[in-house]
Scaffold this motif. Structure first.
Motif, PDB file in Angstrom:
ATOM      1  N   LEU A   1       0.827  -1.204   0.000  1.00 28.64           N
ATOM      2  CA  LEU A   1       0.000   0.000   0.000  1.00 28.64           C
ATOM      3  C   LEU A   1       0.864   1.257   0.000  1.00 28.64           C
ATOM      4  N   VAL A   2       1.900   1.257   0.822  1.00 30.75           N
ATOM      5  CA  VAL A   2       2.827   2.398   0.873  1.00 30.75           C
ATOM      6  C   VAL A   2       3.464   2.612  -0.493  1.00 30.75           C
ATOM      7  N   GLY A   3       3.840   1.537  -1.153  1.00 29.16           N
ATOM      8  CA  GLY A   3       4.422   1.646  -2.491  1.00 29.16           C
ATOM      9  C   GLY A   3       3.463   2.246  -3.498  1.00 29.16           C
ATOM     10  N   TRP A   4       2.194   1.839  -3.430  1.00 32.10           N
ATOM     11  CA  TRP A   4       1.190   2.379  -4.355  1.00 32.10           C
ATOM     12  C   TRP A   4       0.918   3.853  -4.070  1.00 32.10           C
ATOM     13  N   ILE A   5       0.884   4.233  -2.816  1.00 26.57           N
ATOM     14  CA  ILE A   5       0.695   5.646  -2.476  1.00 26.57           C
ATOM     15  C   ILE A   5       1.870   6.469  -2.998  1.00 26.57           C
ATOM     16  N   GLY A   6       3.089   5.952  -2.813  1.00 29.60           N
ATOM     17  CA  GLY A   6       4.268   6.632  -3.337  1.00 29.60           C
ATOM     18  C   GLY A   6       4.230   6.764  -4.848  1.00 29.60           C
ATOM     19  N   ALA A   7       3.806   5.715  -5.518  1.00 29.89           N
ATOM     20  CA  ALA A   7       3.700   5.771  -6.984  1.00 29.89           C
ATOM     21  C   ALA A   7       2.649   6.793  -7.408  1.00 29.89           C
ATOM     22  N   GLY A   8       1.557   6.858  -6.682  1.00 29.14           N
ATOM     23  CA  GLY A   8       0.526   7.848  -6.989  1.00 29.14           C
ATOM     24  C   GLY A   8       1.036   9.271  -6.841  1.00 29.14           C
ATOM     25  N   LEU A   9       1.791   9.520  -5.785  1.00 30.71           N
ATOM     26  CA  LEU A   9       2.374  10.851  -5.603  1.00 30.71           C
ATOM     27  C   LEU A   9       3.337  11.188  -6.739  1.00 30.71           C
ATOM     28  N   LEU A  10       4.123  10.208  -7.147  1.00 30.19           N
ATOM     29  CA  LEU A  10       5.068  10.451  -8.243  1.00 30.19           C
ATOM     30  C   LEU A  10       4.353  10.679  -9.571  1.00 30.19           C
ATOM     31  N   MET A  11       3.175  10.120  -9.734  1.00 31.33           N
ATOM     32  CA  MET A  11       2.420  10.353 -10.972  1.00 31.33           C
ATOM     33  C   MET A  11       1.762  11.728 -10.971  1.00 31.33           C
ATOM     34  N   LEU A  12       1.389  12.224  -9.806  1.00 35.03           N
ATOM     35  CA  LEU A  12       0.724  13.526  -9.723  1.00 35.03           C
ATOM     36  C   LEU A  12       1.704  14.700  -9.679  1.00 35.03           C
ATOM     37  N   ALA A  13       2.856  14.489  -9.088  1.00 33.07           N
ATOM     38  CA  ALA A  13       3.800  15.576  -8.831  1.00 33.07           C
ATOM     39  C   ALA A  13       4.291  16.327 -10.071  1.00 33.07           C
ATOM     40  N   PRO A  14       4.503  15.703 -11.228  1.00 29.96           N
ATOM     41  CA  PRO A  14       5.007  16.479 -12.374  1.00 29.96           C
ATOM     42  C   PRO A  14       4.098  17.626 -12.805  1.00 29.96           C
ATOM     43  N   PHE A  15       2.817  17.553 -12.475  1.00 31.83           N
ATOM     44  CA  PHE A  15       1.898  18.611 -12.876  1.00 31.83           C
ATOM     45  C   PHE A  15       2.061  19.880 -12.047  1.00 31.83           C
ATOM     46  N   TRP A  16       2.704  19.775 -10.873  1.00 33.96           N
ATOM     47  CA  TRP A  16       2.965  20.951 -10.053  1.00 33.96           C
ATOM     48  C   TRP A  16       4.356  20.904  -9.432  1.00 33.96           C
ATOM     49  N   ILE A  17       5.327  20.431 -10.247  1.00 34.75           N
ATOM     50  CA  ILE A  17       6.700  20.283  -9.782  1.00 34.75           C
ATOM     51  C   ILE A  17       7.378  21.626  -9.534  1.00 34.75           C
ATOM     52  N   ASP A  18       6.894  22.689 -10.165  1.00 31.04           N
ATOM     53  CA  ASP A  18       7.529  23.991  -9.996  1.00 31.04           C
ATOM     54  C   ASP A  18       7.096  24.686  -8.707  1.00 31.04           C
ATOM     55  N   THR A  19       6.271  24.015  -7.902  1.00 29.13           N
ATOM     56  CA  THR A  19       5.863  24.564  -6.611  1.00 29.13           C
ATOM     57  C   THR A  19       6.532  23.776  -5.485  1.00 29.13           C
ATOM     58  N   THR A  20       6.505  24.344  -4.301  1.00 28.24           N
ATOM     59  CA  THR A  20       7.059  23.654  -3.127  1.00 28.24           C
ATOM     60  C   THR A  20       6.295  22.356  -2.859  1.00 28.24           C
ATOM     61  N   ALA A  21       4.987  22.397  -3.012  1.00 24.76           N
ATOM     62  CA  ALA A  21       4.183  21.198  -2.774  1.00 24.76           C
ATOM     63  C   ALA A  21       4.543  20.080  -3.750  1.00 24.76           C
ATOM     64  N   GLY A  22       4.844  20.433  -4.991  1.00 26.26           N
ATOM     65  CA  GLY A  22       5.235  19.420  -5.972  1.00 26.26           C
ATOM     66  C   GLY A  22       6.541  18.746  -5.618  1.00 26.26           C
ATOM     67  N   ILE A  23       7.506  19.540  -5.180  1.00 26.31           N
ATOM     68  CA  ILE A  23       8.800  18.971  -4.790  1.00 26.31           C
ATOM     69  C   ILE A  23       8.638  18.096  -3.552  1.00 26.31           C
ATOM     70  N   LEU A  24       7.829  18.547  -2.605  1.00 27.27           N
ATOM     71  CA  LEU A  24       7.594  17.724  -1.412  1.00 27.27           C
ATOM     72  C   LEU A  24       6.851  16.434  -1.765  1.00 27.27           C
ATOM     73  N   ALA A  25       5.953  16.495  -2.744  1.00 28.33           N
ATOM     74  CA  ALA A  25       5.252  15.283  -3.182  1.00 28.33           C
ATOM     75  C   ALA A  25       6.231  14.295  -3.805  1.00 28.33           C
ATOM     76  N   VAL A  26       7.169  14.797  -4.608  1.00 31.74           N
ATOM     77  CA  VAL A  26       8.174  13.908  -5.207  1.00 31.74           C
ATOM     78  C   VAL A  26       9.030  13.272  -4.116  1.00 31.74           C
ATOM     79  N   CYS A  27       9.476  14.087  -3.168  1.00 30.04           N
ATOM     80  CA  CYS A  27      10.327  13.547  -2.096  1.00 30.04           C
ATOM     81  C   CYS A  27       9.578  12.514  -1.263  1.00 30.04           C
ATOM     82  N   THR A  28       8.327  12.795  -0.957  1.00 27.73           N
ATOM     83  CA  THR A  28       7.517  11.842  -0.198  1.00 27.73           C
ATOM     84  C   THR A  28       7.288  10.568  -0.996  1.00 27.73           C
ATOM     85  N   GLY A  29       6.971  10.705  -2.271  1.00 32.68           N
ATOM     86  CA  GLY A  29       6.759   9.538  -3.126  1.00 32.68           C
ATOM     87  C   GLY A  29       8.003   8.676  -3.237  1.00 32.68           C
ATOM     88  N   LEU A  30       9.143   9.321  -3.432  1.00 31.43           N
ATOM     89  CA  LEU A  30      10.399   8.559  -3.500  1.00 31.43           C
ATOM     90  C   LEU A  30      10.691   7.853  -2.184  1.00 31.43           C
TER      91      LEU A  30
END
Length: 79
Positions: A18-47
């Protein structure tokens, strides 16, 4: 068949998946708002979440790549 698989695996194994799927979901959503702080935090959390799954699977090279990615994104966020 799926029901049998769910009941035959341990709760820890299900939690790691489940944790892996949540991380993958965050990594799929993050590119759409990567230029914001929230996007970078989503990538870091997903990774980080995917690194947990990779560590459980003894995929240490993937864990290392994820940690380096987290460090890179955090450095980008802080500079």
């Amino acid at each position: 068949m799926l029901l049998l698989t769910v009941f035959s695996t341990s709760w820890l194994s299900l939690l790691i998946r489940l944790v892996g799927w949540i991380g993958a979901g965050l990594l799929m959503l993050a590119p759409f708002w990567i230029d914001t702080t929230a996007g970078i935090l989503a990538v870091c959390t997903g990774l980080g979440l995917i690194a947990i799954q990779a560590y459980a699977g003894k995929l240490y090279n993937i864990v290392f790549c994820n940690v380096v990615g987290i460090i890179g994104y955090m450095f980008n966020l802080l500079t």
